[in-house]
Scaffold this active site. Structure first.
Site, PDB file in Angstrom:
ATOM      1  CD  GLU A 278     110.729  -9.989  -5.439  1.00  0.00           C
ATOM      2  OE1 GLU A 278     110.865  -8.888  -6.003  1.00  0.00           O
ATOM      3  OE2 GLU A 278     109.712 -10.679  -5.557  1.00  0.00           O
TER       4      GLU A 278
ATOM      5  CB  CYS B 136     115.764  -2.831  -5.240  1.00  0.00           C
ATOM      6  SG  CYS B 136     114.085  -2.883  -4.585  1.00  0.00           S
TER       7      CYS B 136
HETATM    8  N1  LIG Z   1     113.954  -6.552  -5.940  1.00  0.00           N
HETATM    9  C1  LIG Z   1     114.024  -6.296  -4.668  1.00  0.00           C
HETATM   10  O1  LIG Z   1     113.054  -6.365  -3.926  1.00  0.00           O
HETATM   11  C2  LIG Z   1     115.342  -5.882  -4.056  1.00  0.00           C
HETATM   12  C3  LIG Z   1     115.360  -5.407  -2.759  1.00  0.00           C
HETATM   13  C4  LIG Z   1     116.563  -5.024  -2.203  1.00  0.00           C
HETATM   14  C5  LIG Z   1     117.737  -5.114  -2.919  1.00  0.00           C
HETATM   15  N2  LIG Z   1     117.688  -5.566  -4.189  1.00  0.00           N
HETATM   16  C6  LIG Z   1     118.906  -5.592  -4.997  1.00  0.00           C
HETATM   17  O2  LIG Z   1     119.940  -6.181  -4.265  1.00  0.00           O
HETATM   18  C7  LIG Z   1     121.187  -5.539  -4.502  1.00  0.00           C
HETATM   19  C8  LIG Z   1     121.770  -5.038  -3.212  1.00  0.00           C
HETATM   20  O3  LIG Z   1     121.732  -6.005  -2.269  1.00  0.00           O
HETATM   21  P1  LIG Z   1     122.983  -6.937  -1.935  1.00  0.00           P
HETATM   22  O4  LIG Z   1     122.898  -8.186  -2.739  1.00  0.00           O
HETATM   23  O5  LIG Z   1     124.214  -6.120  -2.044  1.00  0.00           O
HETATM   24  O6  LIG Z   1     122.565  -7.218  -0.440  1.00  0.00           O
HETATM   25  P2  LIG Z   1     123.238  -8.080   0.660  1.00  0.00           P
HETATM   26  O7  LIG Z   1     124.696  -7.796   0.744  1.00  0.00           O
HETATM   27  O8  LIG Z   1     122.396  -7.850   1.851  1.00  0.00           O
HETATM   28  O9  LIG Z   1     123.084  -9.577   0.125  1.00  0.00           O
HETATM   29  C9  LIG Z   1     121.830 -10.169  -0.018  1.00  0.00           C
HETATM   30  C10 LIG Z   1     121.832 -11.553   0.588  1.00  0.00           C
HETATM   31  O10 LIG Z   1     122.647 -12.402  -0.188  1.00  0.00           O
HETATM   32  C11 LIG Z   1     123.467 -13.191   0.688  1.00  0.00           C
HETATM   33  N3  LIG Z   1     124.691 -13.570  -0.010  1.00  0.00           N
HETATM   34  C12 LIG Z   1     125.731 -12.789  -0.328  1.00  0.00           C
HETATM   35  N4  LIG Z   1     126.661 -13.509  -1.007  1.00  0.00           N
HETATM   36  C13 LIG Z   1     126.181 -14.773  -1.116  1.00  0.00           C
HETATM   37  C14 LIG Z   1     126.673 -15.976  -1.708  1.00  0.00           C
HETATM   38  N5  LIG Z   1     127.836 -16.018  -2.330  1.00  0.00           N
HETATM   39  N6  LIG Z   1     125.898 -17.068  -1.626  1.00  0.00           N
HETATM   40  C15 LIG Z   1     124.700 -17.040  -1.006  1.00  0.00           C
HETATM   41  N7  LIG Z   1     124.201 -15.920  -0.416  1.00  0.00           N
HETATM   42  C16 LIG Z   1     124.927 -14.816  -0.477  1.00  0.00           C
HETATM   43  C17 LIG Z   1     123.724 -12.250   1.853  1.00  0.00           C
HETATM   44  O11 LIG Z   1     124.109 -12.962   2.996  1.00  0.00           O
HETATM   45  C18 LIG Z   1     122.389 -11.556   1.997  1.00  0.00           C
HETATM   46  O12 LIG Z   1     121.512 -12.252   2.847  1.00  0.00           O
HETATM   47  C19 LIG Z   1     120.877  -4.444  -5.475  1.00  0.00           C
HETATM   48  O13 LIG Z   1     121.124  -4.910  -6.763  1.00  0.00           O
HETATM   49  C20 LIG Z   1     119.403  -4.223  -5.268  1.00  0.00           C
HETATM   50  O14 LIG Z   1     118.769  -3.621  -6.359  1.00  0.00           O
HETATM   51  C21 LIG Z   1     116.529  -5.976  -4.766  1.00  0.00           C
HETATM   52  C1  LIG Z   2      93.217   8.988   0.203  1.00  0.00           C
HETATM   53  C2  LIG Z   2      93.167  10.474   0.168  1.00  0.00           C
HETATM   54  C3  LIG Z   2      94.262  11.187  -0.207  1.00  0.00           C
HETATM   55  C4  LIG Z   2      95.428  10.436  -0.592  1.00  0.00           C
HETATM   56  C5  LIG Z   2      96.563  10.395   0.064  1.00  0.00           C
HETATM   57  C6  LIG Z   2      97.652   9.564  -0.338  1.00  0.00           C
HETATM   58  C7  LIG Z   2      97.456   8.614  -1.452  1.00  0.00           C
HETATM   59  C8  LIG Z   2      98.822   9.649   0.294  1.00  0.00           C
HETATM   60  C9  LIG Z   2      99.949   8.843  -0.040  1.00  0.00           C
HETATM   61  C10 LIG Z   2     101.048   8.890   0.698  1.00  0.00           C
HETATM   62  C11 LIG Z   2     102.177   8.045   0.371  1.00  0.00           C
HETATM   63  C12 LIG Z   2     102.123   7.191  -0.804  1.00  0.00           C
HETATM   64  C13 LIG Z   2     103.237   8.023   1.182  1.00  0.00           C
HETATM   65  C14 LIG Z   2     104.422   7.281   0.879  1.00  0.00           C
HETATM   66  C15 LIG Z   2     104.834   6.278   1.556  1.00  0.00           C
HETATM   67  C16 LIG Z   2     106.010   5.606   1.135  1.00  0.00           C
HETATM   68  C17 LIG Z   2     106.289   4.364   1.383  1.00  0.00           C
HETATM   69  C18 LIG Z   2     105.384   3.579   2.195  1.00  0.00           C
HETATM   70  C19 LIG Z   2     107.514   3.827   0.828  1.00  0.00           C
HETATM   71  C20 LIG Z   2     107.759   2.556   0.762  1.00  0.00           C
HETATM   72  C21 LIG Z   2     108.997   2.093   0.178  1.00  0.00           C
HETATM   73  C22 LIG Z   2     109.286   0.809   0.040  1.00  0.00           C
HETATM   74  C23 LIG Z   2     108.382  -0.219   0.519  1.00  0.00           C
HETATM   75  C24 LIG Z   2     110.554   0.431  -0.566  1.00  0.00           C
HETATM   76  C25 LIG Z   2     110.810  -0.778  -1.015  1.00  0.00           C
HETATM   77  C26 LIG Z   2     112.091  -1.083  -1.570  1.00  0.00           C
HETATM   78  C27 LIG Z   2     112.421  -2.281  -2.084  1.00  0.00           C
HETATM   79  C28 LIG Z   2     111.494  -3.403  -2.175  1.00  0.00           C
HETATM   80  C29 LIG Z   2     113.760  -2.517  -2.590  1.00  0.00           C
HETATM   81  O1  LIG Z   2     114.785  -2.022  -2.147  1.00  0.00           O
HETATM   82  C30 LIG Z   2      94.250  12.678  -0.240  1.00  0.00           C
HETATM   83  C31 LIG Z   2      95.088  13.212   0.877  1.00  0.00           C
HETATM   84  C32 LIG Z   2      94.830  13.117  -1.585  1.00  0.00           C
HETATM   85  C33 LIG Z   2      92.833  13.263  -0.130  1.00  0.00           C
HETATM   86  C34 LIG Z   2      92.029  12.563   0.884  1.00  0.00           C
HETATM   87  C35 LIG Z   2      91.868  11.124   0.522  1.00  0.00           C
END
Ligand SMILES: NC(=O)c1ccc[n+]([C@@H]2O[C@H](COP(=O)([O-])OP(=O)(O)OC[C@H]3O[C@@H](n4cnc5c(N)ncnc54)[C@H](O)[C@@H]3O)[C@@H](O)[C@H]2O)c1
Ligand SMILES: CC1=C(/C=C/C(C)=C/C=C/C(C)=C/C=C/C=C(C)/C=C/C=C(C)/C=C/C=C(\C)C=O)C(C)(C)CCC1
Length: 527
Positions: free
Chosen positions: A222, A256
């Site tokens: 990821e 990310c």
């Molecule tokens: N796709 C996704 O869901 C997602 C989510 C969060 C972050 N990211 C991406 O991650 C990046 C930021 O996170 P980060 O990497 O700086 O986080 P971070 O510094 O938390 O590192 C991530 C993990 O990698 C491990 N790590 C670091 N160096 C390592 C090595 N040499 N060998 C093995 N493990 C090692 C760390 O200990 C940590 O657990 C961004 O590019 C972001 O977009 C992706």
């Molecule tokens: C259902 C009805 C309605 C709809 C209402 C809705 C759809 C409301 C939606 C609200 C939302 C979407 C709130 C946002 C929440 C945001 C969240 C949970 C963000 C999460 C972010 C994440 C997980 C980030 C991840 C990042 C990663 C993986 C990497 O770094 C009405 C109100 C329109 C009408 C009634 C019925």
């Protein structure tokens, strides 16, 4: 409220035996019964519920996260994930009947069994330290795997809170939390795994993929990406400003999947910036620095990296630009940039920097987006249906939100993952179960069928081959030129049309014509 335990790295010398213990537990088949898995998930739920304050405190300390953000993206998110898993697990673990099996082969009961992959390693990232660690762990438990979680050392309070919750809630012989950074993770990677699930940057992702390849270990990666938002002339600038700013101020831009840059039609750029200014005032009436809702950059290293990106940019700051290294505050900052070579575009910012690049039209925007990164994690086009359809059909990305910033990634049960540079594999909802599950194809050959199977045994004869072909050979519906071939009955039924829709159209005309003729004849007979 309980205090967050101090972050302490797991002693290096203890790591091999910790891994060995969870592997031994898997080999003893303890984690396979669905009742065991459900019990662990339920215990984890209560471990989270009882430690909500601890997690809120840890995320505040690590990232300045507001209670609201920690609730919706971390603790509430994971609790819901567990309840969803518990509600569906018994359905998912059941054998599935195999699709596309000819009638005769059904006698062998072909089916897909859901087997746990085995003992898995989960490596989390700092920006959503709870969700990105527990999300995969919940999937691993549901699938019947044993697991080691290595949370990010860059969110040390969240890492310590996780270690506490895991050791007090889960079966310690099957699940353990190893805390630490590069030395601990490097040693973990020396062990044999049945899957490695890594979240973080692509450079480390490459190290992990290479190490895993040595032992043919499957990986889910990821990673990040340079995600574009595209705002066309036809877009609503107020809506685009509101939605894109929300996607970039959440967790102070350390997301990310948030847009790394905005390609905006030159004509509406001034309007978009005006709306952004208004929206920032609405979100933070006293300014972002004074707002309890706005987070902080995780540490000095990341702060300096972001500052350098901004210093090196030849763009013009339109909004924001203030910062304070002492408190790790970085204001949401909109910068007008003219070159794809600009520091703010070349690298993923992973912070609240918002470069906007004016473009002459949608074609130019698509060309630029593909040039900057042709497989980002997300893409966010704003405009008419025709315009957003065009963006989807001429780009690739892990996911996409039309007329929004990463809405798709805020739906907890929608599979989430990257493609190409932004990663491989997906999780969340059922996909979390699937990603730690081996779909094992199984058949059962009944004894009574033996005489019918004699055709497969030597001595091989032409007669046997003929018999086999008569039972199994499929007839092609295409000719030597690769064209679809229909029988004369098919052609007649389709009234000579090439496609099904064409045939429907022709039949519709025939019916219309028949009705008109009938009406005409009726009128004639009345005269
Ligand atoms: N796709 C996704 O869901 C997602 C989510 C969060 C972050 N990211 C991406 O991650 C990046 C930021 O996170 P980060 O990497 O700086 O986080 P971070 O510094 O938390 O590192 C991530 C993990 O990698 C491990 N790590 C670091 N160096 C390592 C090595 N040499 N060998 C093995 N493990 C090692 C760390 O200990 C940590 O657990 C961004 O590019 C972001 O977009 C992706
Ligand atoms: C259902 C009805 C309605 C709809 C209402 C809705 C759809 C409301 C939606 C609200 C939302 C979407 C709130 C946002 C929440 C945001 C969240 C949970 C963000 C999460 C972010 C994440 C997980 C980030 C991840 C990042 C990663 C993986 C990497 O770094 C009405 C109100 C329109 C009408 C009634 C019925």
């Amino acid at each position: 409220m309980e205090k967050i335990p101090a972050f302490s790295t797991t002693p290096i010398e203890s790591i091999p035996s910790i891994v060995n213990e969870v592997r031994t537990t898997f080999r003893a088949h303890r984690t396979r019964p669905v009742e065991y898995r459900l019990k662990q998930l339920r215990k984890l739920y209560w471990g989270l519920k009882d430690n909500e304050d601890l997690i809120l405190d840890a995320c505040k300390k690590d990232l300045g996260k507001s209670q609201f953000e920690t609730y919706i993206t971390e603790v509430g998110w994971c609790e819901n994930d567990i309840v969803f898993m518990c509600n569906n697990l018994e359905k998912w673990v059941k054998d599935e009947s195999a699709p596309d099996i000819p009638l005769a082969n059904k006698l062998f009961s072909p089916r897909i069994r859901k087997d746990p992959l085995g003992t898995v390693l989960i490596i989390g990232a700092y920006n959503f330290p709870i969700q990105l660690s527990l999300g995969p762990l919940i999937g691993a438990i549901a699938a019947g795997c044993t697991a080691i979680l290595k949370p990010s050392e860059n969110a040390p309070n969240a890492s310590a809170a996780l270690a506490h919750i895991i050791s007090t809630s889960l079966d310690p012989s099957a699940y353990a939390c190893v805390q630490g950074g590069i030395p601990e993770t490097t040693l973990l990677l020396e062990q044999k795994w049945d899957k490695i699930f890594y979240t973080g940057n692509a450079t480390v992702g490459t190290i992990i993929a290479k190490k895993a390849a040595e032992t043919l270990t499957p990986v889910t990666l990821e990673l990040g990406g340079r995600n574009p938002a595209i705002v066309t002339k036809g877009a609503d600038p107020r809506l685009a400003a509101r939605r894109l700013l929300w996607a970039k101020i959440l967790n102070a831009g350390q997301v990310c999947v948030s847009q790394n840059y905005i390609l905006v039609d030159r004509e509406i750029l001034p309007q978009l910036v005006r709306e952004m200014e208004a929206v920032l005032r609405e979100f933070y009436p006293m300014g972002a620095r004074e707002s309890p809702d706005y987070g902080r950059i995780v540490n000095k290293r990341q702060f300096q990296r972001l500052k350098k990106m901004l210093d090196e940019s030849s763009g013009k700051i339109l909004l924001g630009g203030t910062m304070d290294e002492e408190t790790l505050f970085l204001e949401p900052t909109v910068v007008q940039v003219e070159s794809l070579e600009d520091s703010l575009v070349k690298e993923e910012s992973f912070g609240p920097l918002i470069p906007v690049l004016p473009v002459k039209d949608l074609d130019e925007a698509i060309r630029m987006a593909n040039e900057i990164d042709d497989t980002p994690l997300g893409i966010y086009p704003f405009g008419s249906k025709a315009e957003t359809d065009k963006v989807l059909s001429q780009t690739r990305s892990g996911g996409a939100s039309i007329n929004d910033g990463f809405f798709h990634a805020s739906l907890p049960t929608l599979a989430f993952g990257g493609v190409g540079n932004s990663g491989q594999g997906a999780y969340r909802g059922k996909a979390s179960f699937d990603t730690f599950t081996h779909r094992r194809s199984v058949t059962t050959t009944p004894s009574w069928i033996e005489s019918m199977l004699a055709v497969r045994y030597p001595p091989y004869t032409a007669k046997k081959q003929e018999k086999f072909a008569s039972m199994s050979a499929l007839k092609p519906n295409f000719d030597r030129e690769g064209n679809f071939k229909t029988s004369w009955v098919g052609r007649l039924l389709k009234l000579g049309a090439e496609s099904g829709m064409g045939a429907v159209g022709r039949w519709f005309l025939v019916v219309l014509l028949a009705a008109a003729v009938r009406q005409y004849l009726q009128r004639q007979s009345r005269l």
